[in-house]
Design a protein around this motif. Structure first.
Motif, PDB file in Angstrom:
ATOM      1  N   GLU A 223       0.847  -1.196   0.000  1.00 38.07           N
ATOM      2  CA  GLU A 223       0.000   0.000   0.000  1.00 38.07           C
ATOM      3  C   GLU A 223       0.881   1.245   0.000  1.00 38.07           C
ATOM      4  O   GLU A 223       0.624   2.191  -0.746  1.00 38.07           O
ATOM      5  N   ASN A 224       1.930   1.255   0.818  1.00 35.81           N
ATOM      6  CA  ASN A 224       2.852   2.395   0.846  1.00 35.81           C
ATOM      7  C   ASN A 224       3.574   2.566  -0.478  1.00 35.81           C
ATOM      8  O   ASN A 224       3.798   3.684  -0.939  1.00 35.81           O
TER       9      ASN A 224
ATOM     10  N   ARG B  44       1.186   4.204  -2.879  1.00 38.86           N
ATOM     11  CA  ARG B  44       1.055   5.633  -2.548  1.00 38.86           C
ATOM     12  C   ARG B  44       2.249   6.426  -3.073  1.00 38.86           C
ATOM     13  O   ARG B  44       2.093   7.520  -3.618  1.00 38.86           O
ATOM     14  N   SER B  45       3.444   5.877  -2.914  1.00 37.50           N
ATOM     15  CA  SER B  45       4.657   6.560  -3.386  1.00 37.50           C
ATOM     16  C   SER B  45       4.681   6.666  -4.902  1.00 37.50           C
ATOM     17  O   SER B  45       5.069   7.695  -5.456  1.00 37.50           O
TER      18      SER B  45
ATOM     19  N   ALA C 130       2.191   9.301  -6.031  1.00 34.76           N
ATOM     20  CA  ALA C 130       2.704  10.631  -5.661  1.00 34.76           C
ATOM     21  C   ALA C 130       3.767  11.086  -6.663  1.00 34.76           C
ATOM     22  O   ALA C 130       3.747  12.237  -7.122  1.00 34.76           O
TER      23      ALA C 130
ATOM     24  N   LYS D 174      -3.219  10.230  -2.538  1.00 32.20           N
ATOM     25  CA  LYS D 174      -2.560   9.127  -1.840  1.00 32.20           C
ATOM     26  C   LYS D 174      -3.556   8.350  -0.976  1.00 32.20           C
ATOM     27  O   LYS D 174      -3.468   7.122  -0.881  1.00 32.20           O
ATOM     28  N   THR D 175      -4.514   9.038  -0.386  1.00 31.76           N
ATOM     29  CA  THR D 175      -5.544   8.374   0.422  1.00 31.76           C
ATOM     30  C   THR D 175      -6.443   7.514  -0.464  1.00 31.76           C
ATOM     31  O   THR D 175      -6.773   6.375  -0.112  1.00 31.76           O
TER      32      THR D 175
ATOM     33  N   VAL E 251      -5.686   6.079  -3.284  1.00 33.13           N
ATOM     34  CA  VAL E 251      -4.922   4.897  -3.690  1.00 33.13           C
ATOM     35  C   VAL E 251      -4.763   3.930  -2.522  1.00 33.13           C
ATOM     36  O   VAL E 251      -4.937   2.717  -2.683  1.00 33.13           O
ATOM     37  N   ALA E 252      -4.467   4.444  -1.346  1.00 32.66           N
ATOM     38  CA  ALA E 252      -4.298   3.572  -0.178  1.00 32.66           C
ATOM     39  C   ALA E 252      -5.564   2.784   0.110  1.00 32.66           C
ATOM     40  O   ALA E 252      -5.509   1.565   0.365  1.00 32.66           O
TER      41      ALA E 252
END
Length: 144
Positions: free
Chosen positions: A16-17, A20-21, A24, A41-42, A44-45
Motif C-alpha cells: 500500500e505504501n 502511494r509513493s 505521488a 494518496k488516500t 490509492v491507499a
C-alpha cells in the motif's frame, strides 16, 4: 498530451505504501498542493488495501494492478484485482458496511474514495475480480 503509467505488485499490505509513493511521484509533474497530494494518496491507499484485504484475503501470491493517466489535469486511476469480487455493490458503498466487520475502520474504504474523488466506477464479478475506476481533476500549479 496524455501521460500514463502501470505497475503490478504482490497483494501484501506493505505494498500500500509502495502504491502511494508511485502515484505521488506520477502526479508530481503537476506540482499538486499538499491537500491534493494527500487526497490522491488516500484514494490509492484505500483502493489498494481493499484489493489486498477483501479481494485476495491477503494472499501474497496474488497481484494488484494500478494504472494511472493524466490528461488535461484529469487524473484517472484504475486499481484492479482478480480476486473474489464484490457480492453486493450497493451495500459495499454504504459507510461502515463490510464483509469483514471485525476489522478496525471496516466499511469506510469506498465511501472515503467516493468523497475524495470526482467519480468512482466499480466493475466487479464474483470470482473474477474488481476494477475501481477513479477520476480526480487536479490543477496544474506550475507557473510555466
Amino acid at each position: 498530451m496524455k501521460q500514463t503509467m502501470e505497475v503490478t505488485f504482490n497483494a501484501v499490505i506493505e505494498n500500500e505504501n509502495f502504491a502511494r509513493s508511485v502515484i505521488a511521484a506520477f502526479i508530481t509533474r503537476l506540482d499538486p498542493t499538499i491537500d491534493e497530494m494527500i487526497e490522491v494518496k488516500t484514494i490509492v491507499a484505500e483502493a489498494v488495501s481493499n484489493a489486498i484485504i477483501h479481494g485476495y484475503d491477503k494472499n501474497p501470491d496474488c497481484e494488484v494492478v494500478m494504472k494511472a493517466s493524466i490528461e488535461n489535469e484529469l487524473l484517472t486511476i484504475i486499481i484492479q484485482d482478480y480476486g473474489k469480487g464484490i457480492e453486493d455493490l450497493s451495500k459495499a458503498k454504504v459507510p461502515f458496511y463490510s464483509s469483514l466487520s471485525s476489522l478496525e475502520h471496516a466499511g469506510m474504504g469506498l465511501p472515503i474514495i467516493e468523497s475524495l474523488a470526482d467519480s468512482l466506477d466499480i466493475i466487479s464479478k464474483i470470482n473474477i475480480g474488481t476494477k475501481l475506476i477513479i477520476t480526480k481533476q487536479l490543477e496544474d500549479h506550475n507557473l510555466g
